[in-house]
Design an enzyme around this catalytic site. Structure first.
Site, PDB file in Angstrom:
ATOM      1  N   ASN A  93      -2.852   5.223  -2.966  1.00 63.64           N
ATOM      2  CA  ASN A  93      -3.343   4.677  -1.695  1.00 63.64           C
ATOM      3  C   ASN A  93      -4.624   5.443  -1.358  1.00 63.64           C
ATOM      4  OD1 ASN A  93      -3.848   3.905   0.907  1.00 63.64           O
ATOM      5  ND2 ASN A  93      -1.983   4.776   1.787  1.00 63.64           N
ATOM      6  N   TRP A  94      -5.747   4.789  -1.558  1.00 65.79           N
ATOM      7  CA  TRP A  94      -7.036   5.481  -1.376  1.00 65.79           C
ATOM      8  C   TRP A  94      -7.404   5.643   0.094  1.00 65.79           C
ATOM      9  CZ3 TRP A  94     -10.562   2.823  -5.661  1.00 65.79           C
ATOM     10  CH2 TRP A  94     -10.021   3.125  -6.917  1.00 65.79           C
ATOM     11  N   LYS A  95      -6.670   4.991   0.965  1.00 64.47           N
ATOM     12  CA  LYS A  95      -6.944   5.035   2.410  1.00 64.47           C
ATOM     13  C   LYS A  95      -8.428   4.710   2.660  1.00 64.47           C
ATOM     14  CE  LYS A  95      -3.019   8.073   2.934  1.00 64.47           C
ATOM     15  NZ  LYS A  95      -2.328   9.112   3.671  1.00 64.47           N
ATOM     16  N   HIS A 128       2.531   1.323   6.690  1.00 59.66           N
ATOM     17  CA  HIS A 128       2.214   2.737   6.447  1.00 59.66           C
ATOM     18  C   HIS A 128       2.265   3.484   7.778  1.00 59.66           C
ATOM     19  CE1 HIS A 128       0.043   6.370   5.464  1.00 59.66           C
ATOM     20  NE2 HIS A 128       0.366   6.124   4.207  1.00 59.66           N
ATOM     21  N   GLU A 154       0.391   5.559   9.057  1.00 61.73           N
ATOM     22  CA  GLU A 154      -0.889   5.587   9.784  1.00 61.73           C
ATOM     23  C   GLU A 154      -1.116   4.273  10.536  1.00 61.73           C
ATOM     24  OE1 GLU A 154      -3.176   6.814   6.392  1.00 61.73           O
ATOM     25  OE2 GLU A 154      -2.083   8.717   6.457  1.00 61.73           O
ATOM     26  N   GLU A 157       8.165   7.729   3.040  1.00 64.78           N
ATOM     27  CA  GLU A 157       7.087   8.682   3.298  1.00 64.78           C
ATOM     28  C   GLU A 157       7.390   9.437   4.593  1.00 64.78           C
ATOM     29  OE1 GLU A 157       3.267   7.444   1.057  1.00 64.78           O
ATOM     30  OE2 GLU A 157       3.167   6.625   3.068  1.00 64.78           O
ATOM     31  N   GLY A 197      -0.327  14.193   3.891  1.00 68.55           N
ATOM     32  CA  GLY A 197      -1.618  14.861   4.049  1.00 68.55           C
ATOM     33  C   GLY A 197      -1.509  16.284   4.582  1.00 68.55           C
ATOM     34  N   SER A 216       2.245  14.207   0.103  1.00 68.29           N
ATOM     35  CA  SER A 216       1.778  15.416  -0.592  1.00 68.29           C
ATOM     36  C   SER A 216       2.317  15.540  -2.018  1.00 68.29           C
ATOM     37  CB  SER A 216       2.117  16.675   0.230  1.00 68.29           C
ATOM     38  OG  SER A 216       1.445  16.630   1.481  1.00 68.29           O
ATOM     39  N   GLY A 232      -1.494   9.683  -1.889  1.00 67.18           N
ATOM     40  CA  GLY A 232      -2.696   9.626  -1.053  1.00 67.18           C
ATOM     41  C   GLY A 232      -3.798  10.485  -1.639  1.00 67.18           C
ATOM     42  N   GLY A 233      -3.974  11.671  -1.080  1.00 64.90           N
ATOM     43  CA  GLY A 233      -5.085  12.557  -1.461  1.00 64.90           C
ATOM     44  C   GLY A 233      -5.255  12.745  -2.960  1.00 64.90           C
TER      45      GLY A 233
HETATM   46  P1  13P Z   1      -0.803  12.243   0.757  1.00 67.06           P
HETATM   47  O1  13P Z   1      -0.414  12.118  -0.689  1.00 67.06           O
HETATM   48  O2  13P Z   1      -2.260  12.539   0.964  1.00 67.06           O
HETATM   49  O3  13P Z   1       0.114  13.174   1.501  1.00 67.06           O
HETATM   50  O4  13P Z   1      -0.597  10.787   1.408  1.00 67.06           O
HETATM   51  C1  13P Z   1       0.583  10.108   1.184  1.00 67.06           C
HETATM   52  C2  13P Z   1       0.411   8.732   1.684  1.00 67.06           C
HETATM   53  O5  13P Z   1       0.277   8.503   2.874  1.00 67.06           O
HETATM   54  C3  13P Z   1       0.408   7.640   0.696  1.00 67.06           C
HETATM   55  O6  13P Z   1       0.501   6.410   1.330  1.00 67.06           O
END
Ligand code: 13P
Length: 255
Positions: free
Chosen positions: A9-11, A96, A98, A169, A175, A214, A235-236
């Site tokens: 997920n590149w956000k 998600h 967010e 999640e 994050g 994470s 994510g990251g």
């Molecule tokens: P991180 O891997 O950056 O913690 O993010 C997880 C995420 O929200 C994937 O959708």
């Protein structure tokens, strides 16, 4: 055996240059994908470009969100499920944390999106997970059950989960560098599978439940080694090709 899925997920990250460098590096290191499916979910403006770069690679494409209304119409700023399909998406991330916490998406909105995605032939990656204070006050299962029950109560319902994925999640792990322990994650994954099994054991048995929060190359194998963890939503670490590729390999060897 459920085929593992690792989805990036590149956000809201990237540029034309950064995206093409990242995809290039991913494709040159991807290797054997027989046991592990790999997907990337870029921001909307780069979907078309990434679809072209991925053509013939076997790496799947997904959107990060979509409109809760299907078809077309006067919904300024929205992107439809059909548009995602048109651009070559197989997946769409829904609900998600967010989207839920920053943009007020409710369980009902996520359930409506689930219906629209199912009708359009998109495989939803439905995100569920508790906040830190919800975990600390012992309400993890209650929160996850509420989020799941909205999906189970949608029109597509449990049958819709035959062509969907759940991502657990925990919000406190996203994050933050704070990963759930494999035991903590496994406990919630098993709970999710049991709750769905109460509606349809066969669908629950085949359902892929991803862990997100994470995930790094250093902790991926241990997480993916748990019996009910079928891959990850990253994510990251998905923005760094080597790290993401190492996570994909961990899904290959860790199970
Ligand atoms: P991180 O891997 O950056 O913690 O993010 C997880 C995420 O929200 C994937 O959708």
């Amino acid at each position: 055996m459920r085929r593992a899925l690792v989805a990036g997920n590149w956000k809201m990250n990237g540029s034309r240059t950064a995206v093409s460098v990242l995809v290039d590096r991913l494709l040159s290191g991807i290797g054997d994908r027989e046991t592990t499916e790999v997907a990337v979910c870029p921001p909307f403006p780069y979907l078309g470009m990434v679809a072209e770069l991925l053509a013939g690679s076997g790496v799947a494409l997904g959107g990060q969100n979509m409109c809760e209304v299907g078809g077309a119409g006067a919904y300024t700023g929205e992107v439809s499920a059909e548009m995602l399909r048109d651009l070559g998406c197989q997946y769409v991330i829904l609900g998600h944390s967010e989207r839920r916490t920053l943009y007020g998406e409710t369980d009902q909105m996520v359930a409506r999106k689930f219906d629209v995605a199912s009708t359009a032939g998109l495989e939803a990656i439905v995100c569920v997970g508790e906040l830190l204070d919800e975990r600390q006050s012992g309400r993890t299962e209650q929160v996850v059950a509420r989020q799941l029950d909205a999906i189970l109560g949608s029109q597509a319902g449990v049958d819709g989960l035959a062509n969907a994925v759940i991502a657990y999640e925990p919000v406190w792990a996203i994050g933050t560098g704070m990963t759930a322990t494999p035991e903590q994650a496994q406990q919630v994954h098993a709970f999710i599978r049991q709750r769905i099994a109460a509606h349809n054991p066969q669908i629950a048995g085949g359902l892929r439940i991803l862990y997100g929060g994470s995930v790094k190359a250093a902790n991926a194998a241990e997480l993916f080694g748990q019996p009910d963890i079928d891959g990850g939503l990253i994510g990251g670490a998905a923005l760094q090709a080597e790290e993401f590729l190492a996570i994909c390999r961990a899904a290959h060897t860790g199970r």
